[in-house]
Design a protein around this motif. Sequence first.
Motif, PDB file in Angstrom:
ATOM      1  N   GLN A  29     -10.219  45.399  -9.224  1.00  9.28           N
ATOM      2  CA  GLN A  29     -10.516  44.088  -9.784  1.00  9.28           C
ATOM      3  C   GLN A  29     -10.200  44.105 -11.274  1.00  9.28           C
ATOM      4  O   GLN A  29     -10.604  45.016 -11.999  1.00  9.28           O
ATOM      5  CB  GLN A  29     -11.978  43.732  -9.556  1.00  9.28           C
ATOM      6  N   SER A  30      -9.440  43.131 -11.745  1.00 15.14           N
ATOM      7  CA  SER A  30      -9.037  43.077 -13.148  1.00 15.14           C
ATOM      8  C   SER A  30     -10.233  42.831 -14.054  1.00 15.14           C
ATOM      9  O   SER A  30     -11.141  42.080 -13.716  1.00 15.14           O
ATOM     10  CB  SER A  30      -8.024  41.956 -13.374  1.00 15.14           C
ATOM     11  N   PHE A  31     -10.205  43.495 -15.207  1.00 12.04           N
ATOM     12  CA  PHE A  31     -11.179  43.206 -16.247  1.00 12.04           C
ATOM     13  C   PHE A  31     -10.525  43.484 -17.594  1.00 12.04           C
ATOM     14  O   PHE A  31      -9.556  44.220 -17.701  1.00 12.04           O
ATOM     15  CB  PHE A  31     -12.476  43.996 -16.071  1.00 12.04           C
ATOM     16  N   SER A  32     -11.041  42.861 -18.624  1.00 17.04           N
ATOM     17  CA  SER A  32     -10.461  42.929 -19.955  1.00 17.04           C
ATOM     18  C   SER A  32     -11.409  43.658 -20.900  1.00 17.04           C
ATOM     19  O   SER A  32     -12.625  43.478 -20.821  1.00 17.04           O
ATOM     20  CB  SER A  32     -10.196  41.511 -20.473  1.00 17.04           C
ATOM     21  N   ILE A  33     -10.819  44.463 -21.781  1.00 20.05           N
ATOM     22  CA  ILE A  33     -11.597  45.184 -22.784  1.00 20.05           C
ATOM     23  C   ILE A  33     -10.923  45.011 -24.133  1.00 20.05           C
ATOM     24  O   ILE A  33      -9.702  45.072 -24.240  1.00 20.05           O
ATOM     25  CB  ILE A  33     -11.704  46.676 -22.432  1.00 20.05           C
ATOM     26  N   MET A  34     -11.731  44.789 -25.178  1.00 13.00           N
ATOM     27  CA  MET A  34     -11.183  44.719 -26.531  1.00 13.00           C
ATOM     28  C   MET A  34     -11.039  46.145 -27.055  1.00 13.00           C
ATOM     29  O   MET A  34     -11.976  46.933 -27.003  1.00 13.00           O
ATOM     30  CB  MET A  34     -12.091  43.926 -27.463  1.00 13.00           C
ATOM     31  N   VAL A  35      -9.846  46.470 -27.543  1.00 13.16           N
ATOM     32  CA  VAL A  35      -9.574  47.804 -28.068  1.00 13.16           C
ATOM     33  C   VAL A  35      -9.692  47.793 -29.587  1.00 13.16           C
ATOM     34  O   VAL A  35      -9.969  46.762 -30.190  1.00 13.16           O
ATOM     35  CB  VAL A  35      -8.187  48.305 -27.599  1.00 13.16           C
ATOM     36  N   GLY A  36      -9.468  48.953 -30.211  1.00  8.79           N
ATOM     37  CA  GLY A  36      -9.709  49.148 -31.634  1.00  8.79           C
ATOM     38  C   GLY A  36      -9.040  48.154 -32.559  1.00  8.79           C
ATOM     39  O   GLY A  36      -9.580  47.804 -33.600  1.00  8.79           O
ATOM     40  N   ASN A  37      -7.828  47.678 -32.219  1.00  6.64           N
ATOM     41  CA  ASN A  37      -7.144  46.712 -33.094  1.00  6.64           C
ATOM     42  C   ASN A  37      -7.507  45.266 -32.754  1.00  6.64           C
ATOM     43  O   ASN A  37      -6.855  44.344 -33.202  1.00  6.64           O
ATOM     44  CB  ASN A  37      -5.631  46.913 -33.020  1.00  6.64           C
ATOM     45  N   ARG A  38      -8.526  45.085 -31.938  1.00  5.67           N
ATOM     46  CA  ARG A  38      -9.067  43.796 -31.507  1.00  5.67           C
ATOM     47  C   ARG A  38      -8.196  43.064 -30.485  1.00  5.67           C
ATOM     48  O   ARG A  38      -8.433  41.907 -30.183  1.00  5.67           O
ATOM     49  CB  ARG A  38      -9.394  42.894 -32.692  1.00  5.67           C
ATOM     50  N   ASP A  39      -7.167  43.715 -29.961  1.00  3.37           N
ATOM     51  CA  ASP A  39      -6.407  43.147 -28.852  1.00  3.37           C
ATOM     52  C   ASP A  39      -7.212  43.308 -27.576  1.00  3.37           C
ATOM     53  O   ASP A  39      -8.006  44.241 -27.437  1.00  3.37           O
ATOM     54  CB  ASP A  39      -5.068  43.878 -28.665  1.00  3.37           C
ATOM     55  N   ASN A  40      -7.021  42.400 -26.633  1.00  2.00           N
ATOM     56  CA  ASN A  40      -7.624  42.539 -25.315  1.00  2.00           C
ATOM     57  C   ASN A  40      -6.613  43.168 -24.373  1.00  2.00           C
ATOM     58  O   ASN A  40      -5.460  42.743 -24.320  1.00  2.00           O
ATOM     59  CB  ASN A  40      -8.073  41.181 -24.763  1.00  2.00           C
ATOM     60  N   VAL A  41      -7.055  44.202 -23.662  1.00  2.00           N
ATOM     61  CA  VAL A  41      -6.214  44.904 -22.697  1.00  2.00           C
ATOM     62  C   VAL A  41      -6.794  44.650 -21.318  1.00  2.00           C
ATOM     63  O   VAL A  41      -7.999  44.758 -21.116  1.00  2.00           O
ATOM     64  CB  VAL A  41      -6.182  46.417 -22.995  1.00  2.00           C
ATOM     65  N   ILE A  42      -5.937  44.320 -20.360  1.00  2.00           N
ATOM     66  CA  ILE A  42      -6.384  44.052 -18.995  1.00  2.00           C
ATOM     67  C   ILE A  42      -6.126  45.283 -18.139  1.00  2.00           C
ATOM     68  O   ILE A  42      -5.013  45.814 -18.105  1.00  2.00           O
ATOM     69  CB  ILE A  42      -5.671  42.824 -18.413  1.00  2.00           C
ATOM     70  N   PHE A  63     -10.002  57.372 -13.099  1.00  2.00           N
ATOM     71  CA  PHE A  63      -9.397  56.868 -14.331  1.00  2.00           C
ATOM     72  C   PHE A  63      -8.906  55.447 -14.121  1.00  2.00           C
ATOM     73  O   PHE A  63      -8.292  55.150 -13.099  1.00  2.00           O
ATOM     74  CB  PHE A  63      -8.179  57.716 -14.737  1.00  2.00           C
ATOM     75  N   TYR A  64      -9.150  54.580 -15.101  1.00  2.00           N
ATOM     76  CA  TYR A  64      -8.490  53.278 -15.149  1.00  2.00           C
ATOM     77  C   TYR A  64      -7.181  53.469 -15.885  1.00  2.00           C
ATOM     78  O   TYR A  64      -7.087  54.294 -16.794  1.00  2.00           O
ATOM     79  CB  TYR A  64      -9.373  52.239 -15.848  1.00  2.00           C
ATOM     80  N   LEU A  65      -6.163  52.720 -15.483  1.00  2.00           N
ATOM     81  CA  LEU A  65      -4.837  52.878 -16.064  1.00  2.00           C
ATOM     82  C   LEU A  65      -4.605  51.878 -17.173  1.00  2.00           C
ATOM     83  O   LEU A  65      -4.804  50.680 -16.995  1.00  2.00           O
ATOM     84  CB  LEU A  65      -3.768  52.738 -14.992  1.00  2.00           C
TER      85      LEU A  65
END
Length: 92
Positions: A29-42, A63-65
């Motif tokens: 199931q897709s989910f989004s996380i904000m990474v260190g540079n404030r971009d959202n990665v799905i 592991f999530y890819l």
Amino acid sequence: MVLVDSGNFHNILQSHLAKHLHLNIEPTQSFSIMVGNRDNVIYNNCCLAVPLTFPTHTFTLPFYLLPNEGLGIVLGIAWLSSIGPYEQIFYS
């Protein structure tokens, strides 16, 4: 390169490494996380049982890819909790 990140719950692996290592990639199931540079990665793929060997022990970890470039492997709280009790420290 491996990063141990107590601020990240999940273990993360680069997609290209999973393909190179011929790991079994499964949709999740897709989910989004904000990474260190404030971009959202799905995240929408995972590898459920990846063997990771250190000099004296082998762990089998999920592991999530991560779909873009960066660190090869991030070991989060999911890994830290498998090796024993830990204390998460927050700095401000």
